[in-house]
Design a protein around this motif. Structure first.
Motif, PDB file in Angstrom:
ATOM      1  N   GLY A   1      10.291 -29.936  84.768  1.00  0.00           N
ATOM      2  CA  GLY A   1      10.820 -31.376  83.872  1.00  0.00           C
ATOM      3  C   GLY A   1      10.202 -32.162  85.084  1.00  0.00           C
ATOM      4  N   LYS A   2      10.291 -32.268  86.044  1.00  0.00           N
ATOM      5  CA  LYS A   2       9.998 -33.452  86.850  1.00  0.00           C
ATOM      6  C   LYS A   2       9.164 -34.049  86.921  1.00  0.00           C
ATOM      7  N   ALA A   3       7.776 -32.906  86.912  1.00  0.00           N
ATOM      8  CA  ALA A   3       6.257 -32.242  87.583  1.00  0.00           C
ATOM      9  C   ALA A   3       5.833 -33.370  86.034  1.00  0.00           C
ATOM     10  N   PHE A   4       6.313 -32.724  84.517  1.00  0.00           N
ATOM     11  CA  PHE A   4       5.361 -33.300  83.481  1.00  0.00           C
ATOM     12  C   PHE A   4       6.562 -35.075  82.708  1.00  0.00           C
ATOM     13  N   ALA A   5       7.055 -35.459  83.711  1.00  0.00           N
ATOM     14  CA  ALA A   5       7.951 -36.457  83.479  1.00  0.00           C
ATOM     15  C   ALA A   5       7.131 -37.742  82.265  1.00  0.00           C
ATOM     16  N   ALA A   6       5.657 -37.952  82.786  1.00  0.00           N
ATOM     17  CA  ALA A   6       4.560 -38.723  83.183  1.00  0.00           C
ATOM     18  C   ALA A   6       4.348 -39.154  81.282  1.00  0.00           C
ATOM     19  N   GLU A   7       5.313 -38.923  80.230  1.00  0.00           N
ATOM     20  CA  GLU A   7       4.358 -39.321  79.386  1.00  0.00           C
ATOM     21  C   GLU A   7       4.065 -37.613  78.800  1.00  0.00           C
ATOM     22  N   GLY A   8       4.376 -36.575  79.580  1.00  0.00           N
ATOM     23  CA  GLY A   8       4.132 -35.598  79.194  1.00  0.00           C
ATOM     24  C   GLY A   8       2.608 -35.061  79.916  1.00  0.00           C
TER      25      GLY A   8
ATOM     26  N   GLY B   1      -1.159 -39.232  71.622  1.00  0.00           N
ATOM     27  CA  GLY B   1      -0.138 -40.208  70.379  1.00  0.00           C
ATOM     28  C   GLY B   1      -0.557 -41.942  70.500  1.00  0.00           C
ATOM     29  N   GLN B   2      -1.666 -41.979  70.472  1.00  0.00           N
ATOM     30  CA  GLN B   2      -1.734 -43.503  71.389  1.00  0.00           C
ATOM     31  C   GLN B   2      -2.514 -43.826  69.594  1.00  0.00           C
ATOM     32  N   SER B   3      -2.197 -45.288  68.750  1.00  0.00           N
ATOM     33  CA  SER B   3      -3.204 -45.728  67.741  1.00  0.00           C
ATOM     34  C   SER B   3      -4.657 -46.360  67.975  1.00  0.00           C
ATOM     35  N   ALA B   4      -5.105 -45.762  67.071  1.00  0.00           N
ATOM     36  CA  ALA B   4      -6.570 -46.281  67.790  1.00  0.00           C
ATOM     37  C   ALA B   4      -7.065 -47.778  68.287  1.00  0.00           C
ATOM     38  N   GLN B   5      -6.511 -48.551  68.002  1.00  0.00           N
ATOM     39  CA  GLN B   5      -6.563 -50.057  68.594  1.00  0.00           C
ATOM     40  C   GLN B   5      -5.823 -49.851  69.713  1.00  0.00           C
ATOM     41  N   ASP B   6      -5.450 -49.254  70.893  1.00  0.00           N
ATOM     42  CA  ASP B   6      -4.521 -48.757  71.773  1.00  0.00           C
ATOM     43  C   ASP B   6      -5.646 -47.820  72.553  1.00  0.00           C
ATOM     44  N   ALA B   7      -6.231 -47.000  71.689  1.00  0.00           N
ATOM     45  CA  ALA B   7      -7.495 -46.021  72.756  1.00  0.00           C
ATOM     46  C   ALA B   7      -8.408 -47.406  72.543  1.00  0.00           C
ATOM     47  N   ALA B   8      -8.669 -48.130  71.291  1.00  0.00           N
ATOM     48  CA  ALA B   8     -10.179 -49.313  72.040  1.00  0.00           C
ATOM     49  C   ALA B   8      -9.692 -50.715  72.825  1.00  0.00           C
ATOM     50  N   GLN B   9      -8.675 -50.642  73.111  1.00  0.00           N
ATOM     51  CA  GLN B   9      -7.893 -51.086  73.959  1.00  0.00           C
ATOM     52  C   GLN B   9      -8.079 -50.940  75.006  1.00  0.00           C
ATOM     53  N   LEU B  10      -8.463 -49.444  75.531  1.00  0.00           N
ATOM     54  CA  LEU B  10      -7.854 -48.461  76.289  1.00  0.00           C
ATOM     55  C   LEU B  10      -6.800 -48.471  77.414  1.00  0.00           C
ATOM     56  N   THR B  11      -5.751 -48.357  76.607  1.00  0.00           N
ATOM     57  CA  THR B  11      -4.605 -48.807  76.840  1.00  0.00           C
ATOM     58  C   THR B  11      -4.389 -50.360  77.419  1.00  0.00           C
TER      59      THR B  11
END
Length: 379
Positions: free
Chosen positions: A134-141, A250-260
């Motif tokens: 649980g702690k190892a994957f706490a950062a958004e999986g 799980g990001q939108s296309a806009q988020d991916a285009a803006q490199l998060t």
């Protein structure tokens, strides 16, 4: 030599601030990591008591970057913090100079030690994930360290470098097939668990160029390349949806285009006005942020800290490494060095580190050590 490099490696393990199995305060983890630089200097002096150093243009450029950083940091808006970072960078470079007698050895000692340190970190990450998933994957999986707060991006970095170098060493018959299979399988699983696209891209591009440098001289490389292409095409066809989900995170296309959101910060940096002196030399070494937001780019961070002069130095030592690699004799040393250089260049787009003491600079040091001639008097 092993202990000195291990201490230097631990020095660049920047704590992520995530939760760990033991409640370690961030001040303790930072002080421990930063204090290991002094330990590394002492161990390097003990390993090299005669203070013998080998001339290398790569480290000369790193030294000029450290000197420029110290000079600018003394006049920074935050002189104490900036000067402290500049002194640490200078100590880091001095330690690297003290370890140059081990460069160029035919037993690839520096590469072996570097890989051993990375294996130790990944072993701690796997152990932490087994004890507290649980702690190892706490950062958004995404898989991170729990015994020591290693961020997922660093875990991905170490696994990608180990995977790439293991594959290259196997293709050049330096390590056995059993060793290579175990290394590739374990590191590939860890890399996928981190969900880090930059590390995956750096691995693919680095492996492509490293394999190309060996393609004509090694039949095993040609067979492995054809097999990898066939497996890759089949996997992309059969698992296209799963691959797309992994890449999107799980990001939108806009988020991916803006490199998060990274491109927003980069645009803000380019649009900000600075005095000519600051434009040229920067404002001193910082925590790699702009208006409280992480920069997440080695080039933008260097421009902020050291200005166009720092960017020019950065471009210079990368070009020197590329020229050294392209003019080196074909073989495992050249291929591994090419992989490390290309990987660091790709990662520098969305990761900081080329302008400061970091795991990326250690990778480049290992690459430089593989491209120099053997020390005089050694076989």
């Amino acid at each position: 030599m092993l202990l000195a490099w291990a201490a230097l490696f631990f020095n660049v393990l920047t704590p992520s601030g995530g939760s760990t199995l033991l409640p370690l305060p961030s001040s303790v983890t930072q002080a421990t990591a930063q204090g290991s630089l002094l330990v590394a200097l002492i161990l390097a002096l003990l390993a090299n008591p005669r203070r013998v150093i080998r001339p290398t243009l790569f480290l000369a450029l790193l030294s000029s970057m450290a000197i420029a950083g110290l000079g600018v940091s003394l006049h920074s808006q935050f002189p104490v913090g900036s000067s402290y970072r500049a002194v640490r960078l200078a100590g880091f470079v001095i330690c690297l100079w003290l370890l140059t007698p081990w460069w160029g050895r035919h037993d690839l000692v520096l590469l072996r030690i570097h890989r051993l340190c990375q294996w130790a970190i990944l072993a701690s990450v796997v152990l932490g994930a087994a004890v507290a998933p649980g702690k190892a994957f706490a950062a958004e999986g995404r898989l991170g360290g729990t015994l020591w707060p290693v961020p997922p991006t660093q875990v991905a970095h170490y696994s990608a470098v180990l995977l790439g170098t293991s594959a290259i060493l196997w293709m050049c018959r330096v390590i056995t097939g059993r060793h290579a299979v175990l290394s590739v399988v374990v590191t590939a699983v860890i890399l996928l668990a981190t969900h880090t696209r930059t590390a995956l891209l750096g691995l693919v591009v680095g492996m492509a160029l490293a394999s190309a440098s060996l393609f004509l001289g090694h039949a095993r490389v040609r067979r492995a390349t054809v097999m990898a292409l066939a497996v890759g095409l089949a996997g992309a066809t059969l698992f296209a949806r799963q691959i797309g989900d992994w890449l999107s995170r799980g990001q939108s296309a806009q988020d991916a285009a803006q490199l998060t959101g990274r491109t927003k910060v980069w645009s803000a940096v380019s649009e900000s006005s600075r005095p000519f002196f600051t434009e040229l030399f920067g404002h001193g070494l910082s925590n790699k942020s702009f208006d409280g937001l992480p920069v997440d780019s080695g080039w933008v961070a260097t421009y902020l800290d050291l200005g166009w002069v720092g960017v020019a130095i950065q471009v210079s030592f990368l070009l020197i490494l590329f020229v050294m690699a392209l003019t080196h004799v074909r073989g495992p040393r050249r291929a591994v060095a090419l992989f490390l250089i290309v990987y660091c260049v790709v990662a520098s787009v969305t990761e900081t580190g080329l302008g400061d003491a970091s795991p990326y600079l250690l990778d480049l040091v290992v690459a430089a050590s593989l491209l120099v001639a053997a020390p005089r008097g050694t076989r």
